[in-house]
Design an enzyme around this catalytic site. Structure first.
Site, PDB file in Angstrom:
ATOM      1  N   HIS A  11       0.793  -1.242   0.000  1.00  0.00           N
ATOM      2  CA  HIS A  11       0.000   0.000   0.000  1.00  0.00           C
ATOM      3  C   HIS A  11       0.823   1.289   0.000  1.00  0.00           C
ATOM      4  O   HIS A  11       2.010   1.294   0.276  1.00  0.00           O
ATOM      5  CB  HIS A  11      -1.005   0.006   1.148  1.00  0.00           C
ATOM      6  N   GLU A  27      -3.311   0.599   7.751  1.00  0.00           N
ATOM      7  CA  GLU A  27      -2.520  -0.560   7.336  1.00  0.00           C
ATOM      8  C   GLU A  27      -1.163  -0.150   6.774  1.00  0.00           C
ATOM      9  O   GLU A  27      -0.131  -0.735   7.098  1.00  0.00           O
ATOM     10  CB  GLU A  27      -3.301  -1.361   6.277  1.00  0.00           C
ATOM     11  N   HIS A  88       1.125  -7.175   4.673  1.00  0.00           N
ATOM     12  CA  HIS A  88      -0.207  -6.567   4.748  1.00  0.00           C
ATOM     13  C   HIS A  88      -0.826  -6.780   6.120  1.00  0.00           C
ATOM     14  O   HIS A  88      -0.363  -7.599   6.900  1.00  0.00           O
ATOM     15  CB  HIS A  88      -1.136  -7.195   3.692  1.00  0.00           C
ATOM     16  N   GLU A 153      -0.409 -11.673   5.739  1.00  0.00           N
ATOM     17  CA  GLU A 153      -1.424 -10.887   6.456  1.00  0.00           C
ATOM     18  C   GLU A 153      -1.098 -11.023   7.943  1.00  0.00           C
ATOM     19  O   GLU A 153      -1.415 -12.030   8.571  1.00  0.00           O
ATOM     20  CB  GLU A 153      -2.834 -11.422   6.163  1.00  0.00           C
TER      21      GLU A 153
HETATM   22 ZN   LIG Z   1      -3.282  -4.915   2.229  1.00  0.00          ZN
END
Ligand SMILES: [Zn+2]
Length: 186
Positions: A11, A27, A88, A153
């Protein structure tokens, strides 16, 4: 020869390809920090060379959603990375969804087995629920990378207990990823 690790801090800081939000956290800030901490651990280990997709927290990669992903993958491919780790935070409309999971392109390859090591370290060191290593050939960063790749994640930004760890235990996330990587490779 040193093993080349490419760290993609998922991101951008704002605008296109910015990440999820929850519990007052963004995030993209968490993934940026964990990526930098991981890069520092690897830089201090002569067995590794490291490159990150973002080198400062305000850096925007690409000029659109799709070019942002393409640029991250392109950097790793052109550099000739041996491994690609995309970092992430998960999110859900269900605030009870929690835990850690890792995506890989397919089962039982190098990335799959390294992901299992890394996930074990994350769930153990941070006391997070183990949601498993999952297969997803649709993720661009898994599909278009020339080297073994995984999408980590860390935990759910939308779960209060997970978010607390994402906020306060970023160094431990980085250490856990590093430990999993080293356990698998050596
Ligand atoms: Zn993400």
């Amino acid at each position: 020869m040193a093993i080349k690790i490419f760290i993609d801090q998922g991101h951008n800081p704002f605008g296109f390809n910015s990440g999820a939000e929850g519990n007052g956290l963004k995030e993209q800030d968490i993934t940026y920090n964990v990526g930098i901490y991981l890069a520092q651990l690897l830089q201090n280990d002569e067995r590794f060379e490291v490159l990150t997709s973002r080198t400062c927290i305000t850096q925007v990669v690409g000029y659109s959603n799709s070019s942002s992903l393409a640029e991250r993958v392109g950097l790793a491919n052109r550099w000739g990375a041996d491994w690609f780790l995309s970092i992430h935070c998960n999110s859900s409309t269900n605030p009870n969804a929690r835990g850690s999971e890792i995506y890989v392109y397919r089962s039982r390859n190098q990335a799959y087995y390294m992901a299992r090591e890394i996930l074990q370290q994350i769930t153990r060191q941070l006391q997070l629920q183990d949601r498993g290593v999952k297969i997803n050939p649709d993720f661009y960063v898994l599909r278009r990378t020339d080297m073994p790749a995984m999408l980590i994640e860390l935990a759910f930004i939308t779960n209060a207990a997970d978010a607390e760890k994402l906020k306060n235990s970023q160094q431990i996330f980085a250490q856990a990823i590093y430990d999993g990587l080293v356990n698998y490779l050596f």
